[in-house]
Write a protein that holds these residues in place. Structure first.
Motif, mmCIF file in Angstrom:
data_model
loop_
_atom_site.group_PDB
_atom_site.id
_atom_site.type_symbol
_atom_site.label_atom_id
_atom_site.label_comp_id
_atom_site.label_asym_id
_atom_site.label_seq_id
_atom_site.Cartn_x
_atom_site.Cartn_y
_atom_site.Cartn_z
ATOM 1 N N LYS A 255 -3.066 0.739 -6.715
ATOM 2 C CA LYS A 255 -2.473 -0.504 -7.180
ATOM 3 C C LYS A 255 -0.982 -0.289 -7.371
ATOM 4 C CE LYS A 255 -3.177 -0.379 -12.081
ATOM 5 N NZ LYS A 255 -3.939 -0.682 -13.223
ATOM 6 N N GLY B 167 -8.756 2.401 -4.593
ATOM 7 C CA GLY B 167 -8.304 3.014 -5.838
ATOM 8 C C GLY B 167 -6.795 3.004 -5.988
ATOM 9 N N GLU C 51 2.391 -1.277 -9.449
ATOM 10 C CA GLU C 51 2.899 -1.895 -10.672
ATOM 11 C C GLU C 51 4.401 -2.172 -10.592
ATOM 12 O OE1 GLU C 51 1.342 -3.146 -12.970
ATOM 13 O OE2 GLU C 51 -0.657 -2.265 -12.938
ATOM 14 N N ASN D 53 -3.095 -6.440 -5.097
ATOM 15 C CA ASN D 53 -3.715 -5.327 -5.829
ATOM 16 C C ASN D 53 -5.241 -5.370 -5.783
ATOM 17 O OD1 ASN D 53 -1.543 -3.749 -6.523
ATOM 18 N ND2 ASN D 53 -1.131 -4.861 -8.429
ATOM 19 N N THR D 54 -5.798 -6.573 -5.695
ATOM 20 C CA THR D 54 -7.258 -6.665 -5.582
ATOM 21 C C THR D 54 -7.727 -5.966 -4.298
ATOM 22 O OG1 THR D 54 -7.053 -8.822 -6.604
ATOM 23 C CG2 THR D 54 -9.201 -8.272 -5.693
ATOM 24 N N LYS E 277 1.698 6.300 -7.123
ATOM 25 C CA LYS E 277 0.629 7.175 -7.605
ATOM 26 C C LYS E 277 1.156 8.597 -7.818
ATOM 27 C CE LYS E 277 -4.226 7.900 -6.520
ATOM 28 N NZ LYS E 277 -5.255 7.749 -5.482
ATOM 29 N N ARG F 32 0.846 -1.199 0.000
ATOM 30 C CA ARG F 32 0.000 0.000 0.000
ATOM 31 C C ARG F 32 0.886 1.256 0.000
ATOM 32 N NH1 ARG F 32 -2.390 3.456 3.763
ATOM 33 N NH2 ARG F 32 -4.284 4.433 2.940
ATOM 34 N N GLU G 179 -7.191 -2.147 -4.609
ATOM 35 C CA GLU G 179 -8.126 -1.483 -5.531
ATOM 36 C C GLU G 179 -9.341 -0.892 -4.836
ATOM 37 O OE1 GLU G 179 -9.146 -3.997 -8.897
ATOM 38 O OE2 GLU G 179 -7.046 -3.806 -9.519
ATOM 39 N N LYS G 180 -9.690 -1.473 -3.679
ATOM 40 C CA LYS G 180 -10.830 -0.943 -2.921
ATOM 41 C C LYS G 180 -10.637 0.531 -2.608
ATOM 42 C CE LYS G 180 -11.625 -5.164 -0.325
ATOM 43 N NZ LYS G 180 -11.611 -5.670 1.050
ATOM 44 N N LYS H 272 -1.332 -9.935 -7.790
ATOM 45 C CA LYS H 272 -2.739 -9.808 -8.143
ATOM 46 C C LYS H 272 -3.604 -9.773 -6.881
ATOM 47 C CE LYS H 272 -6.209 -11.772 -11.101
ATOM 48 N NZ LYS H 272 -6.734 -13.063 -11.507
#
Lengths: 590, 316
Positions: free
Chosen positions: B111, B109, B113, B102-103, B68, B61, B106-107, B99
């Motif tokens: 992720k 917004g 990379e 990131n799922t 971001k 996170r 995503e809650k 994955k």
């Protein structure tokens, strides 16, 4: 009569409840040491503390905190502008209404000799203050239910608070509105104040009020003749205007009056204004009587908390005062969720579904704990896990708008909970670093208990460790263990271990003991071997696992590329998981 | 200008504010820009023993928040650094873990990379700022100061993941210490653990290890031990103080944070470096700073040398 009786009843309930609530600040026992301090000691210690603060230079700090944090609420402003607007609107509007409207006979009249509720600026201001509260409540609803501010939880107390304020405000506005349209209220005013008796004059005045101010008359209907209105206007100017401002100034009530005017006659006939008056007054009195038990009690408790913590700062408190302060702080929490928003470990909730991880939700559990409510072992375990899963980063305390020293609260409660005998496995993690630093604040004889208890609880699940002759079957006992070590895929590397013992040789922990096996059980290379053989119990039951520094010397130096430290990490994870699964079954709970 | 998202972690703002203030001052002086991301959470290090997935989620996170904003992360804590690095490594290596994490992210917004880099303060100073650039900013230097440089486990190892420096014979931190004019001494236990990971879990063992290491530093002639990690420093400072009273040891080896050490030679205000915040006093270290007269003399000498060099060829 009704007004007086209900006022006195609610006032008496309020006062008794207030005394009761404040008394809990001295009675409720939180944390280490509180049990041994009597209520009277705490009471006199608090009085002494307060007096010595007031009669010292700290009074200046107190004043500063009062103005900046209590009145202007800078601590909320620092966190969230919208919330500050919301709160200042509700609290500011409400306080001004209380002083200038509810207590107008005592306060407003005393300040402005010519006060009259129907003249300006009072009439306008009353509606303005009301409008502020309404806007504030709308923002509150917006934040909770539409914007859905993250980690802001809504409990029944939050809903009660919004509802009671909304009922008081809406009943007030509609009371005003219905009085504006009601013909009998108009009639009463004309009879009492105008001194007019000529039917022609009365008719023209009435026409003027119907046309201009929204009175719904059973006798007259628009349109009116210009001359009649002109006459009405003159009469209004001579008989009414001096002590009744144009109702439009009371803009919220007037707006509502326009909406309800089509049913104005019905409203009057059903005497809705007096029904609304009862609702308005009763809602205020219910709010008052229930205040000490509701979230609204924060009006007092949060102010006390801000002032107290403002002068205490980083000082160390006397144990008696610390106990009192922390009991009071539980009431000071407004459940605003700021702490949970800023909490460092809140993401853990994604994997560990325990609401007590959220600082804002812990408070409710601590309240139950403090008042001596009987909690089930499961509940206690949950609270314990919640207060231990904390990095003591102090962020909750820094941001709390009520100035509560949350971190100290957690620490104190943590220590008492750990002594209740439910093993907490989080003590075997670096979260305990802070507890180690705070050793001096704990009870020395109890300090190691939770650590021993957690290790013993894990070892108790490892049957092979208990075998006296240590004779083990040659076939792997648990084939699943190998495939279970799959968290990062790195741990599986233990299968290439060829037993050279480099890991054990370089391990500083092993090197610290003359007889390492006695102190640590299996040594690193043996644990790798045990994992390879699927001897779950031997791996889990070894002290080595929990005495690993995670310094990665073993992993770095392994000639075979075994991720020794990572394997140990995963074994620890699995051991905790296993013991949790086994002990948390209700049948096994004692 | 170089810019990093500053990752303070949990310990520094709560218990070691002098590390934050001195780091900010040093980095400002050296032209490194810092961005504070308030939403950062715990790096997950304390939970690795208990729940790997929680640790990974915590770290990822933070990485996602920095990504971001297109910023590389600079950690001041070696344990934060090690954890963030490990998470970064796993997210790049293990697609299914990535994955899964990131799922959850995503809650919110978010992720990750894997486009950003995680660095420790020391690697930023050494690689991004550079030894020469630091030299250029020196206001003074130490003379006759012997420092036991402590690398910290989670910065060095596992080298495959962190890539901080040579894990067996690192020099990065030594070079940074020697920039200040101090001598970074050789000591056998230089690369050993400080003992902090076990503080609060097995205090006796933790004390044994800390004391052994500090005694080794002292025996090797160090005046101070120098760390660049809150856990190591607190272990050498506050915990050492507790050990001293408990085990009747009389001669401590005081610990100075690297940013305090460097800050002194960069001429940063003492109020910002807050030497007095360290539990075992270190104010004596200031006496080892070269005096202004000495500095002036040195300059003169250097200038004389220069002129000699310049005049030499003409004589020939």
């Amino acid at each position: 009569m009704f007004l007086k009786i209900s006022l006195y009843i609610s006032l008496v309930i309020f006062l008794i409840a207030l005394i009761y609530k404040v008394s809990t600040w001295f009675r409720y026992k939180i944390g280490i040491g509180a049990a041994e301090i009597s209520t009277s000691t705490r009471f006199f210690s608090a009085i002494k503390g307060i007096l010595s603060t007031i009669f010292s230079t700290k009074i200046l700090t107190l004043l500063k905190v009062f103005v900046l944090d209590v009145l202007l609420q800078f601590r909320i402003l620092r966190e969230d502008f919208l919330r500050w607007v919301m709160h200042i609107f509700i609290y500011g509007g409400f306080m001004l209404l209380l002083l200038m409207h509810a207590l107008d006979k005592y306060i407003t009249v005393a300040i402005w000799k010519d006060y009259y509720s129907t003249i300006n600026p009072f009439m306008f201001l009353r509606d303005l203050f009301g409008a502020l509260v309404i806007v504030g409540v709308l923002i509150a609803i917006y934040r909770r239910f539409i914007l859905k501010v993250p980690r802001l939880f809504t409990n029944t107390m939050d809903i009660y608070t919004i509802v009671i304020v909304a009922v008081i405000m809406l009943s007030g506005i509609f009371l005003e509105a219905t009085k504006m349209v009601a013909y009998s209220d108009y009639k009463r005013m004309v009879d009492e104040y105008s001194g007019l008796s000529d039917p022609g004059e009365l008719k023209s005045l009435e026409a003027y009020w119907v046309k201009e101010f929204g009175v719904v008359s059973p006798n007259l209907k628009e349109p009116f003749d210009e001359a009649l209105l002109q006459k009405g206007k003159e009469l209004h100017q001579s008989s009414c205007e001096s002590c009744h401002a144009r109702p439009q100034w009371a803009f919220t009530g007037y707006g509502a009056a326009r909406i309800i005017s089509p049913i104005g006659l019905g409203i009057d006939r059903a005497r809705l204004p007096s029904a609304l008056w009862y609702i308005h007054i009763l809602a205020c009195f219910v709010g008052l009587a229930y205040l000490p038990f509701s979230k609204m009690f924060h009006i007092f408790a949060s102010s006390v908390s801000l002032l107290a913590n403002g002068v205490i700062g980083k000082e160390k408190l006397a144990p008696a005062n610390r106990a009192t302060l922390q009991a009071m702080e539980l009431d000071a929490c407004t459940h605003c969720g700021t702490c949970s928003l800023r909490c460092s470990v809140i993401m853990a909730f994604e994997k560990i579904r325990n609401m007590n991880i959220f600082p804002s939700e812990k408070i409710a559990s601590l309240k139950a704990l403090a008042c001596g409510k009987k909690l089930s072992p499961e509940e206690l375990r949950h609270i314990q896990e919640g207060v231990y899963l904390c990095t003591n980063c102090n962020r909750c305390t820094v941001v709390c708008p009520a100035g509560i020293n949350l971190q100290d609260l957690w620490f104190n409660v943590r220590e008492t909970l750990l002594q209740k005998g439910y093993p907490e496995f989080l003590v075997l993690s670096p979260l305990s670093f802070y507890r180690g630093l705070m050793k001096g604040e704990t009870v020395p004889k109890d300090y190691e208990k939770p650590l021993i208890q957690a290790r013993e609880a894990i070892a108790a699940q490892c049957d092979l460790m208990k075998k006296k002759d240590k004779a083990l079957p040659l076939t792997p006992t648990d084939r699943k263990l190998q495939s279970g070590l799959n968290l990062s895929a790195q741990a599986k590397t233990f299968s290439v271990c060829f037993g050279c013992q480099t890991c054990t040789t370089v391990c500083p922990v092993v090197g610290n003991y003359e007889n390492p096996q006695e102190a640590l059980g299996l040594l690193p290379h043996q644990i790798m071997h045990a994992a390879g053989l699927g001897l779950r119990d031997l791996a889990f039951g070894s002290n080595m696992l929990w005495d690993c520094l995670t310094c990665y010397q073993c992993q770095e130096q392994c000639p075979q590329g075994v991720h020794v430290t990572d394997v140990l990490y995963e074994l620890k994870n699995l051991a905790v998981k296993q013991v949790r699964e086994k002990t948390l079954q209700p049948s096994e709970r004692k | 200008m170089m810019e990093f998202a500053l990752f303070l972690g949990c310990t520094i703002p709560a218990r070691l504010t002098q590390y934050e203030s001195s780091s900010r001052a040093v980095l400002e002086k050296l032209g490194v820009g810092l961005v504070d991301i308030r939403e950062f959470n715990c790096c997950g290090y304390p939970l690795r023993n208990i729940d790997f997935k929680v640790f990974l989620l915590f770290s990822a996170r933070n990485l996602a928040l920095a990504e971001k904003k297109n910023l590389n992360v600079m950690a001041l804590c070696k344990c934060c650094y090690g954890s963030l690095k490990k998470a970064d490594f796993l997210m790049k290596e293990n697609a299914s873990l990535k994955k899964e994490v990131n799922t959850t992210l995503e809650k919110e917004g978010l992720k990750y990379e894997g486009r950003i880099e995680v660095k420790h303060l020391l690697s930023v100073l050494h690689k991004d700022v550079g030894i020469e650039a630091i030299k250029g900013k020196m206001a003074t230097a130490f003379k006759g100061l012997k420092i036991a440089t402590h690398y910290g486990c989670h910065a060095l190892r596992p080298s495959q993941v962190v890539g901080f420096d040579n894990p067996v014979a690192p020099t990065l931190f030594d070079q940074l210490v020697e920039v200040t004019g101090a001598e970074s001494i050789e000591w056998p236990m230089k690369l050993e653990c400080c003992g902090a990971p076990l503080w609060g879990i097995n205090d006796r063992l933790s004390m044994d290890l800390t004391l052994k290491k500090l005694n080794d530093g002292k025996k090797s002639g160090a005046d101070y031990v120098c760390a660049a990690c809150p856990y190591c420093h607190i272990q050498f400072d506050k915990v050492q103080k507790m050990i001293l009273s408990q085990r009747n040891v009389n001669h401590p080896l005081p610990s100075i944070l690297y940013t305090q050490l460097l800050g002194l030679t960069l001429g940063i205000d003492r109020k910002v470096l807050r030497l007095e915040m360290n539990e075992i006093p270190i104010s004596g270290i200031e006496e080892l700073l070269k005096k202004e007269t000495e500095l002036a003399e040195e300059k003169e000498l250097a200038a004389q040398k220069e002129t000699k060099k310049e005049t030499a060829p003409t004589k020939q």
